[in-house]
Design a protein around this motif. Structure first.
Motif, PDB file in Angstrom:
ATOM      1  N   SER A  63     118.249  -1.495  13.672  1.00 32.44           N
ATOM      2  CA  SER A  63     116.803  -1.320  13.891  1.00 32.44           C
ATOM      3  C   SER A  63     116.105  -0.975  12.583  1.00 32.44           C
ATOM      4  O   SER A  63     114.975  -1.399  12.334  1.00 32.44           O
ATOM      5  N   GLY A  66     115.185  -3.807  10.604  1.00 32.90           N
ATOM      6  CA  GLY A  66     114.082  -4.576  11.164  1.00 32.90           C
ATOM      7  C   GLY A  66     114.527  -5.711  12.073  1.00 32.90           C
ATOM      8  O   GLY A  66     113.734  -6.582  12.426  1.00 32.90           O
ATOM      9  N   TRP A  67     115.782  -5.687  12.481  1.00 31.19           N
ATOM     10  CA  TRP A  67     116.278  -6.744  13.359  1.00 31.19           C
ATOM     11  C   TRP A  67     115.812  -6.488  14.786  1.00 31.19           C
ATOM     12  O   TRP A  67     115.654  -5.330  15.201  1.00 31.19           O
ATOM     13  N   VAL A 123     124.672  10.661   5.516  1.00 27.44           N
ATOM     14  CA  VAL A 123     123.960  11.666   4.722  1.00 27.44           C
ATOM     15  C   VAL A 123     123.438  11.102   3.388  1.00 27.44           C
ATOM     16  O   VAL A 123     122.773  11.796   2.626  1.00 27.44           O
ATOM     17  N   GLN A 127     119.474  13.143   4.910  1.00 26.85           N
ATOM     18  CA  GLN A 127     119.299  13.707   6.246  1.00 26.85           C
ATOM     19  C   GLN A 127     120.499  13.320   7.095  1.00 26.85           C
ATOM     20  O   GLN A 127     121.108  12.278   6.863  1.00 26.85           O
ATOM     21  N   ILE A 128     120.805  14.152   8.082  1.00 27.88           N
ATOM     22  CA  ILE A 128     121.861  13.773   9.016  1.00 27.88           C
ATOM     23  C   ILE A 128     121.211  13.257  10.291  1.00 27.88           C
ATOM     24  O   ILE A 128     120.389  13.937  10.890  1.00 27.88           O
ATOM     25  N   PRO A 131     117.735   7.421  13.630  1.00 25.73           N
ATOM     26  CA  PRO A 131     117.179   7.032  14.934  1.00 25.73           C
ATOM     27  C   PRO A 131     117.519   5.596  15.282  1.00 25.73           C
ATOM     28  O   PRO A 131     117.431   4.721  14.419  1.00 25.73           O
ATOM     29  N   ALA A 136     113.970   1.077  24.485  1.00 25.68           N
ATOM     30  CA  ALA A 136     113.264   2.326  24.790  1.00 25.68           C
ATOM     31  C   ALA A 136     112.524   2.261  26.122  1.00 25.68           C
ATOM     32  O   ALA A 136     112.397   3.273  26.811  1.00 25.68           O
ATOM     33  N   SER A 223     119.104   9.378  24.104  1.00 28.72           N
ATOM     34  CA  SER A 223     119.300  10.229  22.922  1.00 28.72           C
ATOM     35  C   SER A 223     119.240   9.355  21.678  1.00 28.72           C
ATOM     36  O   SER A 223     120.276   8.928  21.159  1.00 28.72           O
ATOM     37  N   PRO A 224     118.034   9.072  21.185  1.00 29.65           N
ATOM     38  CA  PRO A 224     117.908   8.065  20.117  1.00 29.65           C
ATOM     39  C   PRO A 224     118.430   8.479  18.746  1.00 29.65           C
ATOM     40  O   PRO A 224     118.600   7.621  17.893  1.00 29.65           O
ATOM     41  N   LEU A 225     118.664   9.768  18.526  1.00 33.11           N
ATOM     42  CA  LEU A 225     119.147  10.169  17.195  1.00 33.11           C
ATOM     43  C   LEU A 225     120.670  10.115  17.167  1.00 33.11           C
ATOM     44  O   LEU A 225     121.342  10.849  17.896  1.00 33.11           O
TER      45      LEU A 225
ATOM     46  N   PRO B  48     121.514  18.330   4.027  1.00 34.06           N
ATOM     47  CA  PRO B  48     120.084  17.996   4.064  1.00 34.06           C
ATOM     48  C   PRO B  48     119.178  19.171   3.706  1.00 34.06           C
ATOM     49  O   PRO B  48     118.022  18.976   3.337  1.00 34.06           O
ATOM     50  N   PRO B 243     114.709  14.362  19.449  1.00 31.30           N
ATOM     51  CA  PRO B 243     114.128  13.127  19.978  1.00 31.30           C
ATOM     52  C   PRO B 243     114.380  12.943  21.467  1.00 31.30           C
ATOM     53  O   PRO B 243     113.549  12.355  22.162  1.00 31.30           O
ATOM     54  N   ALA B 244     115.509  13.464  21.960  1.00 31.27           N
ATOM     55  CA  ALA B 244     115.787  13.331  23.399  1.00 31.27           C
ATOM     56  C   ALA B 244     114.708  14.073  24.199  1.00 31.27           C
ATOM     57  O   ALA B 244     114.221  13.569  25.218  1.00 31.27           O
ATOM     58  N   LYS B 272     111.817   4.234  16.006  1.00 30.52           N
ATOM     59  CA  LYS B 272     110.891   3.218  15.504  1.00 30.52           C
ATOM     60  C   LYS B 272     109.669   3.081  16.418  1.00 30.52           C
ATOM     61  O   LYS B 272     108.570   2.757  15.956  1.00 30.52           O
TER      62      LYS B 272
END
Lengths: 310, 391
Positions: A63, A66-67, A123, A127-128, A131, A136, A223-225, B48, B243-244, B272
Motif C-alpha cells: 500500500s 501505491g499499489w 525500524v 518508527q516501529i 500501516p 478498509a 488492526s491496520p498497524l 524510534p 489505529p485499531a 492510507k
C-alpha cells in the motif's frame, strides 16, 4: 464475587456475542492452518504467527508503494506461500526424522528470527509499525436490531466456513487428500504403500500458508498497524485452543480455535471494563480446568491413550 | 633570623608553586570536553524514541560548541548501543561509558528499560538524564536516595493528562468518555489525571472503558465506548491499538473527537485511508509548523516523526544551564542539587521546572496537533495549571 457473577451473565449482550463470533472465526481459520500441518508432520508450528506477520507487512509495504489493494493481497499470498515453502524445504524437511521437541524448538527459532528480521526492516524509517491499507470498507458495520455487525465479521465467518468446506472436499474427494489423511493416520505406513511424503507435506504447508495469508488480510482490516509482534499473541492463544479442542483431528482443532476466540470475546464483554485486566487469567484458568477434565481435547470422544512418563 | 628568612622564602616558593599548579590545572580543564555518555537503543523497540532524541541532542551540541561550549569547554557525546535494551547489555554499556570518562549519563525513554543504566550511573555518582521518560518515576520515587541524581526532560504524566483536560474543557467539550490502555503506568496515569482535572473543571466523565495491548480486546472497548454519548473520547495509547481504536470508532460512523497524549503523536500509524477529528497533546510539532522556528529547524535536521525528538535538545539545554549554575562543575551531586531548583528554566521545548520530589517536567507548554486525513497540523497550545495528585 457473588455480585460479579450476575453481572457477567447480564452483561453478555448481542453485541458481545457478535464480536466474539468474529474473533472466534479468525481463530478458527488459524487453527485449521496449525491443525493441518500438525496432522501430516506432527509439528506444532509456533512460527505460524510470523507467517501472518509477514503477509501483513507485504500488505503494508504494497500500500505504501501505491499499489492497488488487490495487488497487495496477491503479494501477501505470494510472500506467505514462499515463506511457507522455504520453511518446509530449509527446516522442516531436514528435521522431519527428529523428535517433536527438536522440531518445536526449530519453529521457535524460526519465529524469533523472522520477528527480529521484521524489526530491523521496519525500524529503518525511524518508527516501529507500518500501516496497512487493506479492504478498509469491510471494517464498517451494518446495524441489525441495534447491534453493529462489522462486515469483516461476516467475511471472517464466511471464509472460515468456506475454507473448511474446501478442505473437506480436498481431503475427502481428491487423491492428494486421501494421501494426506493416510499420512495423518500413520505416516510411515503411508509412505510404505506409496504415498508421496514430500508432496503431501508440501501441499499441507501451502494450504496452511494460504490460510495464514487470508488471516493477515482479515486482521489488518481491524488492526491496520503492522508491527513485528503482529499476530504473535493470537497464535499463542490459538495454539492453546487447538490443544484444548483436540489437536489430533482437524475438526476438533478448528473447533478449539473457534471456542477459545469466542470464549475470550464473551468473557471480555461480560467483565466490568475495569476488570478486563483479569481476562487472560480467567481464560487460561479455564484452559487448565478443561485440560484436567478432558486431556484428549474438549471435542474428542473418549479418552486418549496414557503415556508412561516414568 | 636567617631561619625565618628561609622559612618565608620557602613559604613564598610553595605558594608560587601552588598558584602555578592551580593555574596549570585550570588551563588544561578549560579545553577538556564535557563527555556525555549516551546508552541508547539503535534498532530495538525504543529506537524510534532514542534515535531522534540523540540526533536532536547532537545538533544542539554542535550549535553550543560553535558558540564556545560551556564555560569554554566543548560538549561531546559518546554512545553505546543497548541492543533492544537487553538488561545485561544496558548495564555493561553504562559501565563502558563510565570507563570512558563520561561526566554525565543519558539513558533511554522508558524507566523500566532505563533502570540498569540508571542504577549503574547513580551508583557511580553521576548525573543521569532521560530525555523523555514520561512518568514521575525518574528520580527518588523509584531509585531511592541515589535517585536524587536521576532526571527526565519528559513530562510528568499527571501534567500531560491535566493539560489534555484543560484543552478539552476550553474547546467546549463538557462530557468525556475515556478508554484506558492498561499496559503501561504512563497510559493509565495520563487518563487518571485527565479525569481528575476534567471533573475539577466542571466536566463530566460519562463512561470509562479499558483494554490492553496484547489482550486483543480493543474492539470490545470500541463497541462499548461507541454506545456512550460524549463530546470527546479520550484514550492514551500507541502501538497497534491506536489505529485499531481510532479506525474502529470511525468505521461505526461515529465522528466524535478523539483526544490522545504524546503517545498518539505522529502520522506513522495512520492508514492510507486517513483518520478524522483526531487530536494529540504533545511536546512539539515534527512537521514544520511549530510556533517555535528553532524547533522547526531542528525537526527538519533530525527528520523527526513525533514531537518527542525535541526532548533530546531540551535535555542538553537543561544540562548546560545546570553546569553553568554549578560554576562549571560536572559533579553529579552538585548538578542534581542545582537541577532540583530549576524553576522555569528556558529550553528549546519551553520552560522546565523540577522539584526535590518531582524530577520530570511539569508546566511545559504543550502543542495540540490535529490529524485530518493523513496530515498533522498544530491547532493550539496548552499549559496545565495544576498537576492532579493521581497515580
Amino acid at each position: 464475587m457473588s455480585a460479579l457473577v450476575p453481572h457477567l451473565v447480564g452483561a453478555i449482550g448481542a453485541q458481545t456475542i457478535i464480536d466474539a463470533i468474529g474473533q472466534g472465526s479468525i481463530y478458527a481459520l488459524m487453527a485449521v492452518g496449525i491443525g493441518l500441518v500438525f496432522g501430516v508432520l506432527r509439528l506444532v508450528n509456533f512460527a505460524y504467527g510470523q507467517l501472518i506477520m509477514a503477509g501483513a507487512y507485504a500488505l503494508a509495504y504494497s500500500s505504501q508503494a501505491g499499489w492497488p489493494v488487490w495487488v497487495g493481497i496477491v503479494v501477501c499470498f505470494a510472500v506467505v506461500l514462499a515463506l511457507s515453502l522455504g520453511m518446509e524445504r530449509a527446516v522442516f524437511r531436514p528435521l522431519r526424522s527428529q523428535s517433536p521437541a527438536v522440531m518445536l524448538i526449530a519453529t521457535f527459532a524460526i519465529a524469533f528470527t523472522l520477528q527480529a528480521a521484521a524489526l530491523l526492516i521496519d525500524v529503518r524509517d525511524g518508527q516501529i509499525g507500518q500501516p496497512a491499507a487493506s479492504i478498509a470498507s469491510l471494517n464498517r458495520a451494518i446495524v441489525v436490531g441495534g447491534v453493529d455487525v462489522r462486515k469483516v465479521t461476516i467475511v471472517a465467518v464466511a471464509v472460515a466456513i468456506g475454507a473448511l468446506a474446501l478442505l473437506a472436499a480436498i481431503l475427502g474427494r481428491t487423491r492428494i487428500g486421501l494421501q494426506m489423511r493416510a499420512a495423518s493416520s500413520d505416516f510411515l505406513t503411508a509412505r510404505m504403500i506409496g504415498v508421496r511424503a514430500n508432496t503431501v507435506i508440501t501441499v499441507a504447508v501451502l494450504l496452511a500458508g494460504a490460510l495464514a495469508a487470508a488471516v493477515a488480510v482479515i486482521l489488518t482490516i481491524q488492526s491496520p498497524l503492522v508491527t513485528p509482534d503482529f499476530a504473535l499473541i493470537d497464535t499463542v492463544v490459538v495454539l492453546v485452543g487447538v490443544v484444548v479442542g483436540g489437536i489430533d483431528r482437524l475438526w476438533t482443532a478448528t473447533l478449539g480455535g473457534f471456542t477459545i476466540g469466542f470464549a475470550q470475546g464473551v468473557i471480555n464483554g461480560a467483565l466490568p471494563t475495569d476488570k478486563t485486566v483479569f481476562l487472560p487469567s480467567i481464560v487460561f484458568a479455564l484452559v487448565v480446568v478443561v485440560l484436567i477434565v478432558k486431556p484428549a481435547g474438549l471435542f474428542v470422544r473418549g479418552r486418549s491413550s496414557v503415556i508412561d512418563r516414568v | 633570623m636567617i631561619k625565618s628568612k628561609r622559612g618565608a622564602l620557602s613559604a613564598l616558593l610553595a605558594a608560587l608553586v601552588t598558584v602555578a599548579a592551580v593555574a596549570a590545572g585550570s588551563a588544561s580543564a578549560a579545553g577538556k570536553p564535557i563527555v556525555i555518555g549516551w546508552a541508547f537503543d539503535s534498532k530495538g523497540n525504543m529506537s524510534p524514541f532514542d534515535g531522534p532524541a540523540l540526533a536532536a541532542a547532537n545538533v544542539r551540541i554542535k550549535e553550543i560548541n560553535g558558540k564556545g561550549g560551556v564555560n569554554g569547554r566543548p560538549l561531546s557525546i559518546t554512545t553505546c548501543d543497548t541492543q533492544n535494551n537487553d538488561p545485561a547489555k544496558a548495564k555493561s554499556c553504562a559501565a563502558s561509558l563510565l570507563g570512558k570518562g563520561a561526566d554525565i549519563i543519558f539513558t533511554t525513554c522508558d524507566v523500566d528499560y532505563a533502570t540498569p543504566v540508571v542504577q549503574e550511573s547513580i551508583n557511580a555518582g553521576k548525573l543521569t538524564i532521560a530525555p523523555c521518560i514520561g512518568t514521575d518515576q525518574m528520580g527518588p520515587k523509584r531509585f531511592g536516595a541515589k535517585g536524587k541524581l536521576a532526571f527526565s526532560f519528559g513530562n510528568v504524566a499527571q501534567d500531560e493528562g491535566s493539560a489534555m483536560a484543560e484543552y478539552a474543557y476550553a474547546r467546549g467539550w463538557k462530557t468525556a468518555a475515556t478508554a484506558t490502555n492498561t499496559l503501561l503506568a504512563y497510559f493509565k496515569i495520563v487518563v487518571q489525571a485527565f479525569e481528575a482535572r476534567f471533573t475539577q473543571l466542571g466536566g463530566k466523565v460519562v463512561d470509562r472503558e479499558s483494554y490492553a495491548t496484547g489482550a486483543n480486546n480493543v474492539q470490545n472497548a470500541v463497541s462499548r465506548i461507541n454506545a456512550a454519548k460524549a463530546a470527546v473520547y479520550v484514550t492514551v495509547t500507541s502501538f497497534g491499538e491506536l489505529p485499531a481504536f481510532v479506525t474502529g470508532i470511525r468505521s461505526l460512523g461515529n465522528n466524535t473527537p478523539i483526544l490522545n497524549s504524546w503517545a498518539g503523536d505522529g502520522t506513522y500509524w495512520v492508514p492510507k485511508s486517513g483518520v478524522s477529528n483526531y487530536y494529540a497533546v504533545t511536546y512539539a510539532s515534527a512537521f514544520g509548523d511549530d510556533p517555535n522556528p528553532a524547533v522547526n529547524a531542528l525537526a527538519k535536521a533530525v527528520k523527526a516523526g513525533t514531537g518527542g525528538f525535541v526532548t533530546g535538545a531540551a535535555a542538553i539545554d537543561g544540562v548546560v544551564s545546570a553546569i553553568k549554575r554549578a560554576g562549571g562543575s560536572t559533579d553529579g551531586a552538585k548538578l542534581a542539587a542545582v537541577m532540583e531548583k530549576f524553576n522555569k528554566v528556558p529550553t528549546i521545548s519551553g520552560l522546565v521546572t523540577f522539584s526535590p520530589a518531582l524530577h520530570s517536567v511539569s508546566g511545559r507548554q504543550y502543542r495540540v496537533i490535529r490529524i485530518e486525513g493523513t496530515t498533522e497540523k498544530v491547532v493550539g497550545s496548552v499549559v496545565a495549571k495544576t498537576v492532579p495528585k493521581v497515580g
